[in-house]
Design an enzyme around this catalytic site. Structure first.
Site, short mmCIF file in Angstrom:
data_model
loop_
_atom_site.label_atom_id
_atom_site.label_comp_id
_atom_site.label_asym_id
_atom_site.label_seq_id
_atom_site.Cartn_x
_atom_site.Cartn_y
_atom_site.Cartn_z
N ASP A 37 15.49 3.37 4.86
CA ASP A 37 14.53 2.72 3.97
C ASP A 37 15.21 2.15 2.72
OD1 ASP A 37 12.85 3.87 5.80
OD2 ASP A 37 11.47 4.74 4.35
N SER A 43 1.93 4.08 3.11
CA SER A 43 1.46 3.37 4.28
C SER A 43 2.54 3.22 5.34
CB SER A 43 0.99 1.98 3.87
OG SER A 43 2.10 1.27 3.36
N GLY A 44 3.71 3.78 5.09
CA GLY A 44 4.81 3.61 6.06
C GLY A 44 5.59 2.34 5.80
N PRO A 63 0.84 -1.20 0.00
CA PRO A 63 0.00 0.00 0.00
C PRO A 63 0.87 1.25 0.00
CG PRO A 63 -0.40 -1.37 1.95
CD PRO A 63 0.71 -2.01 1.20
C1 MEV Z 1 10.42 6.66 7.44
O1 MEV Z 1 10.16 5.33 7.00
C2 MEV Z 1 11.46 6.67 8.51
C3 MEV Z 1 11.83 8.05 9.02
O2 MEV Z 1 12.77 7.85 10.06
C4 MEV Z 1 12.43 8.89 7.94
C5 MEV Z 1 13.78 8.40 7.48
O3 MEV Z 1 14.41 7.58 8.14
O4 MEV Z 1 14.22 8.89 6.42
C6 MEV Z 1 10.65 8.78 9.60
#
Ligand code: MEV
Length: 326
Positions: free
Chosen positions: A152, A104-105, A101
């Site tokens: 990521d 969605s993180g 998705p």
């Molecule tokens: C996003 O998946 C993770 C954060 O820590 C941003 C990043 O690490 O670039 C919020």
């Protein structure tokens, strides 16, 4: 000529936001992936389309602009940036399939970026290795988001469950977490760039208060590493709950995320927290005993997806064979 690359999404167990300030983090690649297919163009212009996301666009790679044919893909900025750096402007057709998705993180933008760059390298016969690929993909995320940690893009490139140290070294866990997790996500997209900027401005306004919170998040990630190595699922759960409280104090929680976090705990999850940047997006629940009960309870208001950690990172044409970087 055709090149196909796939890259996994990820879920963060510990260290979202604090990793931006060089604290350690733990994240794992999941068994949901982005797939990019690049082929010589059918027409004399570059196209980018996805049936999964219901969009189609004509790209102007020289000016990094686009004309939409249908849909409205946010992800297009990552692809245009990758093309501006790693493509020679010859017309190509790019097709994206996504079983993650979006917003969605679960790291959909990193997965698309990593897969796009790998497919471009393959298309042009450019030698590369994983370290180089992860660096290039991080550069694209930095350009598009303004601020981003390498977490990521590293996880999406290498796959597996990884610990990212303060020095940005990645350490792969040998043991695999077999315990079930449920991911709950809202229909509200999370905007990583915006959430990272919000936390940065909070930190600038209240350094004495926010810096210790961020440091404690780093300590939690270090304790999390020990818990994973010892397979101490109870400790892991407590650490997730501590981390949730701290993420809430950074202002990245929402009513929907909180609802899922508490519904999960009420239905037997031993640990639950936001995963990713928050402000929408998703949460993760550790459910050693009853993942289905937790998923069903969350599904009454929101959505869930069951994911497993996956050892597979970037795959080119279905295989893990790369040219060594020259
Ligand atoms: C996003 O998946 C993770 C954060 O820590 C941003 C990043 O690490 O670039 C919020």
């Amino acid at each position: 000529m055709e090149s196909v690359a796939t890259a996994p999404g990820k879920t963060i167990l510990f260290g979202e936001h604090s990793v931006v300030y060089d604290e350690p983090a733990i994240a794992g690649a999941v068994n949901k992936r982005a797939k990019i297919k690049i082929s010589s163009a059918k027409n004399n212009y570059t196209t980018f389309k996805s049936y999964d996301l219901a969009f189609e666009a004509i790209l102007d790679t020289r000016n990094s602009s686009y004309k939409l044919v249908r849909g409205k893909p946010g992800i297009i900025r990552y692809v245009l940036n990758a093309l501006s750096k790693f493509h020679d402007h010859s017309p190509i057709d790019i097709e994206l399939s996504l079983n993650l998705p979006i917003g969605s993180g679960l790291g959909s933008s990193a997965a698309v970026t990593v897969a796009t760059i790998a497919a471009l390298f393959d298309y042009h016969g450019t030698p590369f290795d994983k370290e180089y690929l992860a660096n290039c993909a991080h550069g694209v995320e930095l350009d598009v988001q303004g601020i981003a940690s390498p977490l990521d893009t590293l996880v999406s490139t290498y796959g597996g469950l990884v610990y990212l140290s303060r020095e940005k070294k990645i350490v792969h866990f040998d043991n695999h977490l077999e315990v079930p997790f449920v991911i709950g996500f809202t229909t509200k997209y999370s905007n990583t760039g915006k959430m990272v900027r919000n936390v940065r401005s909070l930190k600038e306004r209240y350094p004495e208060l926010i810096e210790p919170i961020i440091e404690t998040m780093g300590k939690i990630a270090n304790e999390g590493r020990v818990a994973i190595l010892k397979n101490d699922v109870d400790k892991l759960a407590n650490l997730m709950n501590f981390n949730q409280g701290l993420l809430d104090s950074l202002g990245v929680n929402t009513q929907e995320l909180s609802r899922m976090v508490y519904i999960a705990r009420k239905n037997g999850a031993t640990g639950s927290k936001i995963t990713g940047s928050g402000g929408g997006g998703s949460m993760i629940a550790l459910c050693p005993n009853n993942p289905d009960k937790v998923a069903n309870a969350i599904n009454r208001f929101d959505n869930t997806i069951k994911v497993n950690f996956s050892k597979e990172g970037i795959l080119l044409n279905g295989e893990e064979t790369f040219y060594p970087r020259l």
